[in-house]
Every structure is written in structure tokens, then in C-alpha cells.
Design a protein around this motif. Structure first.
Motif, PDB file in Angstrom:
ATOM      1  N   LEU A 114     -13.942 -32.881 -23.590  1.00 29.99           N
ATOM      2  CA  LEU A 114     -13.676 -32.683 -22.221  1.00 29.99           C
ATOM      3  C   LEU A 114     -14.620 -32.777 -20.868  1.00 29.99           C
ATOM      4  O   LEU A 114     -14.186 -33.225 -19.950  1.00 29.99           O
ATOM      5  CB  LEU A 114     -13.172 -31.013 -22.143  1.00 29.99           C
ATOM      6  N   LEU A 115     -15.964 -32.642 -21.309  1.00 28.89           N
ATOM      7  CA  LEU A 115     -16.880 -32.738 -20.120  1.00 28.89           C
ATOM      8  C   LEU A 115     -16.793 -34.409 -20.070  1.00 28.89           C
ATOM      9  O   LEU A 115     -16.957 -34.784 -18.675  1.00 28.89           O
ATOM     10  CB  LEU A 115     -18.282 -32.520 -20.928  1.00 28.89           C
ATOM     11  N   ILE A 133     -18.560 -35.328 -16.343  1.00 27.62           N
ATOM     12  CA  ILE A 133     -19.785 -34.540 -16.391  1.00 27.62           C
ATOM     13  C   ILE A 133     -20.819 -35.051 -17.692  1.00 27.62           C
ATOM     14  O   ILE A 133     -20.504 -34.920 -18.538  1.00 27.62           O
ATOM     15  CB  ILE A 133     -19.468 -33.137 -16.884  1.00 27.62           C
ATOM     16  N   ASP A 134     -22.007 -35.309 -16.894  1.00 31.64           N
ATOM     17  CA  ASP A 134     -22.977 -35.672 -17.945  1.00 31.64           C
ATOM     18  C   ASP A 134     -23.466 -34.504 -18.739  1.00 31.64           C
ATOM     19  O   ASP A 134     -23.688 -33.261 -18.100  1.00 31.64           O
ATOM     20  CB  ASP A 134     -24.092 -36.559 -17.350  1.00 31.64           C
ATOM     21  N   LYS A 136     -25.998 -32.612 -16.742  1.00 33.33           N
ATOM     22  CA  LYS A 136     -25.926 -31.191 -16.069  1.00 33.33           C
ATOM     23  C   LYS A 136     -25.666 -30.097 -16.975  1.00 33.33           C
ATOM     24  O   LYS A 136     -25.808 -28.662 -16.768  1.00 33.33           O
ATOM     25  CB  LYS A 136     -24.790 -31.365 -15.090  1.00 33.33           C
ATOM     26  N   VAL A 137     -25.239 -30.286 -18.168  1.00 33.60           N
ATOM     27  CA  VAL A 137     -24.629 -29.455 -19.260  1.00 33.60           C
ATOM     28  C   VAL A 137     -25.349 -29.605 -20.365  1.00 33.60           C
ATOM     29  O   VAL A 137     -25.656 -30.830 -21.026  1.00 33.60           O
ATOM     30  CB  VAL A 137     -23.172 -29.576 -19.504  1.00 33.60           C
ATOM     31  N   GLY A 138     -25.924 -28.723 -21.183  1.00 29.17           N
ATOM     32  CA  GLY A 138     -26.517 -28.824 -22.560  1.00 29.17           C
ATOM     33  C   GLY A 138     -25.544 -27.952 -23.397  1.00 29.17           C
ATOM     34  O   GLY A 138     -25.147 -27.045 -23.244  1.00 29.17           O
ATOM     35  N   ILE A 139     -25.335 -28.849 -24.342  1.00 25.66           N
ATOM     36  CA  ILE A 139     -24.242 -28.187 -25.614  1.00 25.66           C
ATOM     37  C   ILE A 139     -25.267 -28.191 -26.693  1.00 25.66           C
ATOM     38  O   ILE A 139     -25.890 -29.141 -27.302  1.00 25.66           O
ATOM     39  CB  ILE A 139     -23.299 -29.465 -25.841  1.00 25.66           C
ATOM     40  N   LEU A 140     -25.509 -27.069 -27.143  1.00 25.03           N
ATOM     41  CA  LEU A 140     -26.295 -26.735 -28.308  1.00 25.03           C
ATOM     42  C   LEU A 140     -25.612 -26.100 -29.385  1.00 25.03           C
ATOM     43  O   LEU A 140     -24.697 -25.281 -29.246  1.00 25.03           O
ATOM     44  CB  LEU A 140     -27.387 -25.707 -28.145  1.00 25.03           C
TER      45      LEU A 140
END
Length: 170
Positions: A23-24, A29-30, A3-7
Motif C-alpha cells: 500500500l505504501l 511513499i518511500d 519516510k516510513v520504517g516497517i519493522l
């Protein structure tokens, strides 16, 4: 599905951006994590940003230093929220990164956290997702309660052993 992209623009940002991932994970949270340079591989960057929503990404956390174009360019191509993490730089201490991220033109907002503030970026992403996820909202309430309990414990310790002993244990 993530659900979250970390760039991040460079693997040198990983020690900071890993705080968001941690933390995700705590919130369940995926996410996906990528090193993509908007300047050195613009075709890869454009492909990522344009396909993120169709792949289920709801929030992008983008860390960048120096010119820090990665978060703003994400916001230009990704309809959903982008959170910028200015990365500390040796030359200007991260103020250059901060200014690059917060000074976006009208119509292309990037939510921005403190320099090296990847942990807060993850919390902000969780809060955005919690708008429609009551279980995640409960986890955020628990997280805030845990923070409060940590402060109470530190105060009790300080009052029990005194500031000199407390400082020695830090």
C-alpha cells in the motif's frame, strides 16, 4: 529517502507486513523494511530506533507477535508516531500480541490496528503524512473513492447473478 520504517520481529511476519509495503508503494511513499528482534538483538534495535528520525523516518509501522514488545519499545525511543500491528499467533490467536501493544503505559502511546492489520497501518501512516502533504491527501481521497466503486460493483454483480452464483465465483 524513506519516510516510513516497517519493522518486524521475525521473517515469519513478512506475509502480513508486506501488505503495508504494497500500500505504501501504491501511495508513492518511500519506506524501508527491516527484520529486527528487540529481544534477540537489542543493540541493533536501539540503534535503529534512536537513529530513525535523523534518517528521515516520520512514522514507524512495527509488527510483532506474542509478547510484542517491538512497537512499544519503538515508541519509547522514537518521538514521532508508531503504529503497532499485532501478529496472529498459534497459541492465543494474536490476542496476546494485541494486548501487549495496546496496553502501553501513559506517555508512550502506540497507535494499534487490528490483528494482522498491516494494510490499515499503511493507510494510517499515509494519513499521518498527508497532514502536511496535499498530493498524498489527494491520493487518499482517490483510494477511498476506489473502495466505494469496488463495493458498488460487487452489489451490482450480486443483484445481476444472484447470491448462489456469486458464492460459486468467490
Amino acid at each position: 529517502m524513506a519516510k516510513v520504517g516497517i519493522l518486524m520481529g521475525s521473517d515469519s511476519d513478512l506475509p502480513i507486513m508486506s501488505k503495508a509495503a504494497k500500500l505504501l508503494e501504491e501511495f508513492g511513499i518511500d519506506y524501508e523494511m527491516k527484520v529486527i528482534s528487540a529481544h534477540r538483538e537489542p543493540d541493533v534495535f536501539v540503534s535503529y530506533a534512536q537513529s530513525a528520525e535523523s534518517r528521515g523516518i516520520e512514522v514507524i509501522i512495527a509488527g510483532a507477535g506474542g509478547a510484542a514488545h517491538l512497537p512499544g519499545m519503538c515508541a519509547a525511543m522514537f518521538t514521532l508516531p508508531v503504529i503497532g500491528v499485532p501478529i496472529h499467533t498459534k497459541s492465543l490467536g494474536g490476542v496476546d500480541s494485541l494486548y501487549s501493544i495496546v496496553q502501553m503505559p501513559s506517555g508512550i502511546p502506540v497507535a494499534t490496528v487490528a490483528i494482522n492489520g498491516a494494510a490499515n497501518a499503511a493507510i494510517l501512516a499515509a494519513k499521518m503524512l498527508a497532514i502536511t502533504d496535499t498530493e498524498l491527501r489527494r491520493k487518499l481521497v482517490d483510494y477511498k473513492e476506489d473502495l466505494k466503486e469496488q463495493v458498488v460493483a460487487k452489489d451490482e454483480k450480486l443483484n445481476k447473478i444472484g447470491y448462489d452464483a456469486y458464492l460459486e465465483q468467490m
